[in-house]
Design an enzyme around this catalytic site. Structure first.
Site, mmCIF file in Angstrom:
data_model
loop_
_atom_site.group_PDB
_atom_site.id
_atom_site.type_symbol
_atom_site.label_atom_id
_atom_site.label_comp_id
_atom_site.label_asym_id
_atom_site.label_seq_id
_atom_site.Cartn_x
_atom_site.Cartn_y
_atom_site.Cartn_z
ATOM 1 N N SER A 292 1.037 -1.238 -0.224
ATOM 2 C CA SER A 292 0.114 -0.092 0.008
ATOM 3 C C SER A 292 0.610 1.500 -0.075
ATOM 4 O O SER A 292 1.884 1.485 -0.906
ATOM 5 C CB SER A 292 -0.636 -0.012 1.487
ATOM 6 O OG SER A 292 -2.069 0.862 1.256
ATOM 7 N N ASP A 303 9.844 5.175 -10.448
ATOM 8 C CA ASP A 303 9.541 6.566 -11.994
ATOM 9 C C ASP A 303 10.554 7.625 -11.824
ATOM 10 O O ASP A 303 10.965 7.552 -13.140
ATOM 11 C CB ASP A 303 7.774 6.809 -11.350
ATOM 12 C CG ASP A 303 6.958 5.744 -12.008
ATOM 13 O OD1 ASP A 303 7.230 3.921 -12.060
ATOM 14 O OD2 ASP A 303 5.731 5.373 -12.146
ATOM 15 N N LYS A 317 -0.907 -4.358 -3.174
ATOM 16 C CA LYS A 317 -2.020 -3.734 -2.703
ATOM 17 C C LYS A 317 -2.202 -2.508 -3.271
ATOM 18 O O LYS A 317 -1.961 -1.344 -2.850
ATOM 19 C CB LYS A 317 -2.442 -3.466 -1.503
ATOM 20 C CG LYS A 317 -3.811 -3.275 -1.427
ATOM 21 C CD LYS A 317 -4.100 -3.340 0.136
ATOM 22 C CE LYS A 317 -5.004 -2.118 0.779
ATOM 23 N NZ LYS A 317 -5.309 -1.079 0.556
#
Length: 446
Positions: A292, A303, A317
């Site tokens: 999460s 990224d 998740k």
């Protein structure tokens, strides 16, 4: 991950009587009425004919919880007590065993134990399946029911039976409950590397992270070569804290976006100027217990190429739960959106793939006294580049079998039980950061 919102406007209310349902909602089609009348008929029949008397409150709460838990593993109903417990937990203190659990195929699965809690000290591990509590099977219980049974007064004992692995033998643990005070950020230095571990994302996390980085920077100064951000076995927590932690290491760009059922309800969170780590290299450690909010941080830094992600595949998740208070009752935890990393990736079911896959390993020290060196060999040539070097005294061990190479010791491996467990993944992360620093220094001619 939990993002607490208050319900705005009039909520949809359902009033059930003897086969009668009145609906205050946007949709009031005849089909809706028909289905609600069916529910009312079943409700009344259970009230009248079930073998044991059940209160209306029990039936309604069970019906609501059944409706929500049928949607996905993370939606559920919180009665007044559970709602209060959840609020305490997000503040960083709660009672119980100290584990984050989820429901998987009808079984209670441990996502991760929280550091320095009764469950952690008892040896519970991510991936364990809880099968019995005090000898009673948990099969058939909802997630909330199982959690409620695991909670209790501090100092009371509970016997927890877990199954580890596909065909593992049951393991019974006697665990004494405690008040769990979560210190979500811990830190230290590994030589010239700053080590910061985040165990969960609660209201204290960002404050703790800022203190950790500032303290390490003051302690090491210009000698500091980078940071290890350890998110292993971190089950997640508050969305705003995940955004803040990511922003701490980013100077610009998107951190995460959420997309709900309606496209116009999407939200984007962007970084503000200022990288608190001042551009120093960062390695983020993750594993199967990183879920999460942990995956939001790892995905954002990956990224943006701000950090190297190391470890093993994360939990996967990728959904957002909104806590909606129900006045006079408890609250409902409802999955309202999916979240996406800056590149548009959804990690739901997939998780974050590390840039460098490194599994945890057991590393043992080799007893160097059991190995011989060139200087131990009888008549070895001296080192002619160091003045005053004298031949080493001959060893009392027999010469190597062929006379020119040391024999391998028969049993040279030994574990020093007085040392803390060796963390292979952390060691690799520290070595990587030092290698990056060395490369950068040589590239700039420093």
């Amino acid at each position: 991950m939990r993002m607490i919102k208050r319900a705005a406007g009039a909520a949809a209310l359902v009033f059930l009587g003897a086969g009668v349902a009145t609906v205050l909602a946007q949709s009031n089609t005849s089909e809706t009425y028909r289905q609600l009348n069916l529910f009312g008929d079943v409700f009344e029949r259970v009230r009248a004919e079930y073998v044991e008397q059940v209160t209306d409150e029990q039936l309604i709460e069970s019906a609501i919880n059944g409706m929500l838990t049928s949607l996905d593993p993370h939606s559920s109903y919180l009665n007044r007590k559970n709602f209060q417990d959840m609020q305490v937990q997000t503040r960083g203190e709660f009672g119980g065993l100290g584990i984050e659990v989820t429901m998987e195929n009808g079984a209670i699965k441990v996502v991760s134990p929280i550091d320095d809690t009764p469950a952690f000290r008892a040896g519970m591990q991510p991936g364990d399946f809880i099968t019995h509590l005090n000898g009673e099977a948990v099969s058939g219980l909802s997630l909330n029911e199982a959690v409620d049974k695991m909670r209790g007064p501090a100092g009371s004992e509970i016997k927890v039976t877990v199954r580890r692995g596909e065909a593992g033998e049951p393991i019974e643990m006697a665990i004494t409950r405690a008040v769990i005070k979560v210190q979500s950020v811990r830190f230290r230095t590994e030589g010239d590397i700053g080590y910061v571990r985040i165990t969960s994302f609660n209201e204290q996390t960002q404050t703790g992270l800022e203190k950790a980085i500032t303290t390490i920077q003051q302690e090491k100064g210009a000698a500091l070569k980078g940071f290890v951000l350890d998110l292993r076995n971190n089950p997640g927590g508050l969305l705003d804290q995940a955004v803040s932690v990511s922003d701490t290491f980013l100077d610009k760009g998107e951190i995460v976006s959420t997309r709900g059922r309606k496209s116009e309800e999407g939200t984007r969170f962007n970084a503000k100027p200022g990288d608190m780590a001042k551009g120093l290299p960062v390695v983020v450690l993750i594993n199967g217990g990183s879920a999460s909010a942990s995956e939001i941080v790892a995905g954002a830094l990956q990224d943006h190429k701000r950090a190297i992600i190391m470890g093993t595949q994360s939990f996967g998740k990728g959904s957002v739960q909104t806590i909606i208070p129900l006045p006079g009752h408890g609250a409902m935890r409802l999955t309202t959106a999916r979240y996406y990393t800056p590149s548009g990736r959804s990690i739901q079911q997939l998780g974050i793939t590390p840039d460098l896959e490194v599994h945890q390993a057991k590393v043992e020290d080799i007893d160097q006294a059991a190995r011989r060196r060139e200087s131990d060999l009888r008549g070895a040539l001296r080192n002619d580049t160091v003045s005053g070097t004298k031949p080493a005294p001959a060893t009392t061990q027999p010469p190597a079998p062929n006379g020119d190479a040391p024999a391998e010791p028969g049993n040279g491996a030994a574990v020093n039980d007085n040392k803390p467990p060796f963390d292979y993944q952390l060691s690799r992360a520290v070595d990587l950061l030092r290698g990056i620093a060395l490369y950068q220094a040589r590239s700039t001619g420093n």
